[in-house]
Design an enzyme around this catalytic site. Sequence first.
Site, PDB file in Angstrom:
ATOM      1  N   ARG A   1       2.095 -19.875   3.328  1.00 40.76           N
ATOM      2  CA  ARG A   1       3.123 -19.579   2.356  1.00 40.76           C
ATOM      3  C   ARG A   1       4.346 -18.911   2.974  1.00 40.76           C
ATOM      4  O   ARG A   1       5.471 -19.400   2.852  1.00 40.76           O
ATOM      5  CB  ARG A   1       2.526 -18.603   1.337  1.00 40.76           C
ATOM      6  CG  ARG A   1       2.925 -18.786  -0.072  1.00 40.76           C
ATOM      7  CD  ARG A   1       1.906 -18.037  -0.917  1.00 40.76           C
ATOM      8  NE  ARG A   1       0.582 -18.256  -0.359  1.00 40.76           N
ATOM      9  CZ  ARG A   1      -0.160 -19.335  -0.628  1.00 40.76           C
ATOM     10  NH1 ARG A   1       0.253 -20.220  -1.501  1.00 40.76           N
ATOM     11  NH2 ARG A   1      -1.326 -19.499  -0.057  1.00 40.76           N
ATOM     12  N   THR A   2       4.135 -17.803   3.641  1.00 44.02           N
ATOM     13  CA  THR A   2       5.257 -17.044   4.180  1.00 44.02           C
ATOM     14  C   THR A   2       5.956 -17.856   5.273  1.00 44.02           C
ATOM     15  O   THR A   2       7.181 -17.921   5.333  1.00 44.02           O
ATOM     16  CB  THR A   2       4.770 -15.688   4.734  1.00 44.02           C
ATOM     17  OG1 THR A   2       4.033 -15.029   3.715  1.00 44.02           O
ATOM     18  CG2 THR A   2       5.943 -14.829   5.139  1.00 44.02           C
TER      19      THR A   2
ATOM     20  N   LYS B   1      -0.580 -14.785  28.333  1.00 43.75           N
ATOM     21  CA  LYS B   1      -0.394 -14.332  29.705  1.00 43.75           C
ATOM     22  C   LYS B   1      -0.208 -12.815  29.761  1.00 43.75           C
ATOM     23  O   LYS B   1       0.002 -12.257  30.816  1.00 43.75           O
ATOM     24  CB  LYS B   1       0.807 -15.036  30.340  1.00 43.75           C
ATOM     25  CG  LYS B   1       0.703 -16.554  30.362  1.00 43.75           C
ATOM     26  CD  LYS B   1       1.970 -17.185  30.938  1.00 43.75           C
ATOM     27  CE  LYS B   1       2.012 -18.687  30.657  1.00 43.75           C
ATOM     28  NZ  LYS B   1       3.379 -19.224  30.749  1.00 43.75           N
TER      29      LYS B   1
ATOM     30  N   ARG C   1       5.460 -12.204  12.035  1.00 48.95           N
ATOM     31  CA  ARG C   1       4.209 -11.691  11.463  1.00 48.95           C
ATOM     32  C   ARG C   1       3.301 -11.276  12.616  1.00 48.95           C
ATOM     33  O   ARG C   1       3.160 -11.998  13.602  1.00 48.95           O
ATOM     34  CB  ARG C   1       3.511 -12.766  10.636  1.00 48.95           C
ATOM     35  CG  ARG C   1       2.064 -12.377  10.282  1.00 48.95           C
ATOM     36  CD  ARG C   1       1.462 -13.261   9.242  1.00 48.95           C
ATOM     37  NE  ARG C   1       2.077 -13.027   7.950  1.00 48.95           N
ATOM     38  CZ  ARG C   1       1.597 -13.506   6.800  1.00 48.95           C
ATOM     39  NH1 ARG C   1       0.498 -14.243   6.798  1.00 48.95           N
ATOM     40  NH2 ARG C   1       2.213 -13.257   5.663  1.00 48.95           N
TER      41      ARG C   1
ATOM     42  N   HIS D   1       4.715  -5.890   3.824  1.00 49.23           N
ATOM     43  CA  HIS D   1       5.108  -7.292   3.729  1.00 49.23           C
ATOM     44  C   HIS D   1       6.292  -7.299   2.756  1.00 49.23           C
ATOM     45  O   HIS D   1       6.193  -7.769   1.637  1.00 49.23           O
ATOM     46  CB  HIS D   1       3.934  -8.116   3.197  1.00 49.23           C
ATOM     47  CG  HIS D   1       4.136  -9.593   3.274  1.00 49.23           C
ATOM     48  ND1 HIS D   1       5.333 -10.175   3.592  1.00 49.23           N
ATOM     49  CD2 HIS D   1       3.268 -10.630   3.078  1.00 49.23           C
ATOM     50  CE1 HIS D   1       5.190 -11.489   3.574  1.00 49.23           C
ATOM     51  NE2 HIS D   1       3.962 -11.787   3.272  1.00 49.23           N
TER      52      HIS D   1
END
Lengths: 320, 320, 320
Positions: free
Chosen positions: B67-68, B97, B118, B146
């Site tokens: 969704r986001t 890495k 995120r 959020h």
Amino acid sequence: MLRPIKNNFKGKDVVSLDQFDSQSIIRLYKETASIKKMFEKGRFKNRPYKILDGRIAGLMFYEPSTRTFSSNSAAFKRLGGQTVEHQNPLVTSSAVKGETMEDTTMMMEQYCDILVIRHPVKGTLAKVAQVASIPVINAGDGIGEHPTQALLDMFTIYEKFGKLTGLKGLMAGDMLNGRTVHSLIRGLSIFPGNTVYLLSPKSLRLSRDEFKLYSQMGVKLVEINSLKQIPVDCHFWYWTRVQKERFSDKKVYEKLKLSFILTKKLVSEKAGKKTLLMHPLPRVGEIEIAVDGDPRAVYLTTEAKNGMYVRMALFKLILR
Amino acid sequence: MLRPIKNNFKGKDVVSLDQFDSQSIIRLYKETASIKKMFEKGRFKNRPYKILDGRIAGLMFYEPSTRTFSSNSAAFKRLGGQTVEHQNPLVTSSAVKGETMEDTTMMMEQYCDILVIRHPVKGTLAKVAQVASIPVINAGDGIGEHPTQALLDMFTIYEKFGKLTGLKGLMAGDMLNGRTVHSLIRGLSIFPGNTVYLLSPKSLRLSRDEFKLYSQMGVKLVEINSLKQIPVDCHFWYWTRVQKERFSDKKVYEKLKLSFILTKKLVSEKAGKKTLLMHPLPRVGEIEIAVDGDPRAVYLTTEAKNGMYVRMALFKLILR
Amino acid sequence: MLRPIKNNFKGKDVVSLDQFDSQSIIRLYKETASIKKMFEKGRFKNRPYKILDGRIAGLMFYEPSTRTFSSNSAAFKRLGGQTVEHQNPLVTSSAVKGETMEDTTMMMEQYCDILVIRHPVKGTLAKVAQVASIPVINAGDGIGEHPTQALLDMFTIYEKFGKLTGLKGLMAGDMLNGRTVHSLIRGLSIFPGNTVYLLSPKSLRLSRDEFKLYSQMGVKLVEINSLKQIPVDCHFWYWTRVQKERFSDKKVYEKLKLSFILTKKLVSEKAGKKTLLMHPLPRVGEIEIAVDGDPRAVYLTTEAKNGMYVRMALFKLILR
């Protein structure tokens, strides 16, 4: 119930070949040929084709894909649109949190103008199309169907012979699990007078139910089990990969995977001058590299390229 | 220190709801409403909106997201921009890495005009915003915040009731780990006169520190622990998923996950005529499918769509 | 055989630094400088640069990448083009079904105008370029080469000193496995009068074959094994990461990884006033954070940004 196309693509889903009649397919192919001609002539080199500028396609691929994913992505972008993409979303998206496909679809339709979905479970796309209020395109649902692959294969035949009736073709490999085979047989059954020879080991024959179903649809199916039985002068040979990912027992897969190989020798013995040598790809050994240079071999060239053009025509007819 | 927005979004980061005052939020919502109106009226169907043409957003998603991720990607593209995307980059990028987020950010800002990130670790975005010289948007940092989710949820309420003051709301589910809940409470505390009932099993209550913190911010919080205690005539019900990925012991998760279910029966008993039924999604069983068709249920429709429009408004105000 | 560039980039592959002569590199850098100047002056803020509008680049990354992937993606989009992207396609694409790189390439060229490929196996790109009929750019092939990285590094030096001849430089870290080192040495050998000091633990020296090969190419190589031996007043220091992913024995890696660290102290003792402090990134401890603020440190800023501009110039010269 899936809505039939009936020569009007606008806003329609494309889930199964069953939605098409002959007229719709010819309509699609006229559009495809027109787009292909304009692009191959370089008409859009300096002034890009922008008919889907501002539009967004959601590409949701829940199984690995190079060809179908890339050709859909390129097709939408060649028309000026952009895409929102999820590859392998069983790992990277909310699917890992346990969301249903119906919820995911209803959410994605808030952001996009059209959805292209590949899913490992047969029948998923029909369910998804039920809840979606924007057009949904089936990019392969497990061992179910892969309608746009069949449409591009048929376009390749149509482009060569100018017709989709009275054809004699050979399909070889995994008839049981090959969804592209299933969709292509359905597609050819829409037109009269077609005969298809099905070459496979016995354990990879069409299921008896499907054999019966397709036979009633109007295409003549002839099952064979040796290279010797291949008739001469087919319009096309459609070779396929044995579908490793559908076997739970990998030993059975190893035994069957190279049952029938398309060799240069076989081509010289059995193919006609105009026989199209086709394969939905990827191949994993069932076509000799030596065949690639044959002018009749279109699997790595025309057939792949037509995948982009047919999808461009579909997007255009559905969204404009 | 995070810079407050103070009604001027240009070049600002969006890391926490704490950066906003009431005026900034209303400014954002006027822009959102204006964009939404123009798009829903189809004004850009034939002449796309191109205010971010030539701009590039870097989408760096270190945790699964449908969704986001999709709504940010679509939002930026609907404004004419393009994106550089990393999904699940703990597998696919230099993170494997051993590169630090600070280094990755400083590098990505050389290529992009804005970053949307995120990350599984709370507080990462505040650190990243410190080193970045281009705007950074928090798309969820672990159990932290959020903020754009809260902003879209509040817009959905604002659009319905024309105000963000004097509201009575219910939040149900995982108050402890739900970052969308934390952000929404912070957001509602910016406006006077709001009361929120918090329904959760005891082990999933807000941490006592957060309960105290939010209470001092100006929102009235009332903790309840049974469906019976839900007050009638709330302006909104905000249901949430128990956050499986935050539990180390999956047995505890299984026991708690469906403590409170939003059923059709509950809606008919306790919801008001105008009560918005909301959920940040994905849901995994805590809302009955039968509720979906209720006109008050906006989680799969308006709320999701507003996610795109609020992000479009944010991008516009920050980059123009 | 790889086609030399010879000052005409149109339609050419970029697989190895060996394809370039000094004139081609200077041609590329004039284009790069011109593009960089226009973008940094903000000339395209309101009227985007669209010379590749309608074109599509296929980005096929078979190994993790943040920098090279993102800068290629951003570069192509900053010119108005779009991309079809596969990150980590050994998991998400037909590669899992066993397709060869040659087949994948021949298929992708049906959809795209240019391909940018990273692959774990040295030599893959040379093979791929043989079969491809569209331009192919090597984005790193195992321990082979990484030509565009060398080109951006050399541009960074050229931009600073106005020349690529008569330079004295230091390269430190993993000379054996570092493909960026290999490509940069090849690049500097194209111009006369360059000397490079190679600092590494003995087990990570250049292979003797490569040492011999490069020495014959015209660059003077001097191997050293302690920080004390670093000469003063180098034009550049090129630090590198020990390539963890190339070690089968992780203990050996752990022992070697921080053999030589670039510290603030070392800079103050050995660097000149104009010495460029460079690193292809990611770093994992071999440069102290304290060095980042030094005006001579360009690894997180100019060097990274130049990666985008050099690739923009390459795309422009190859496709226009």
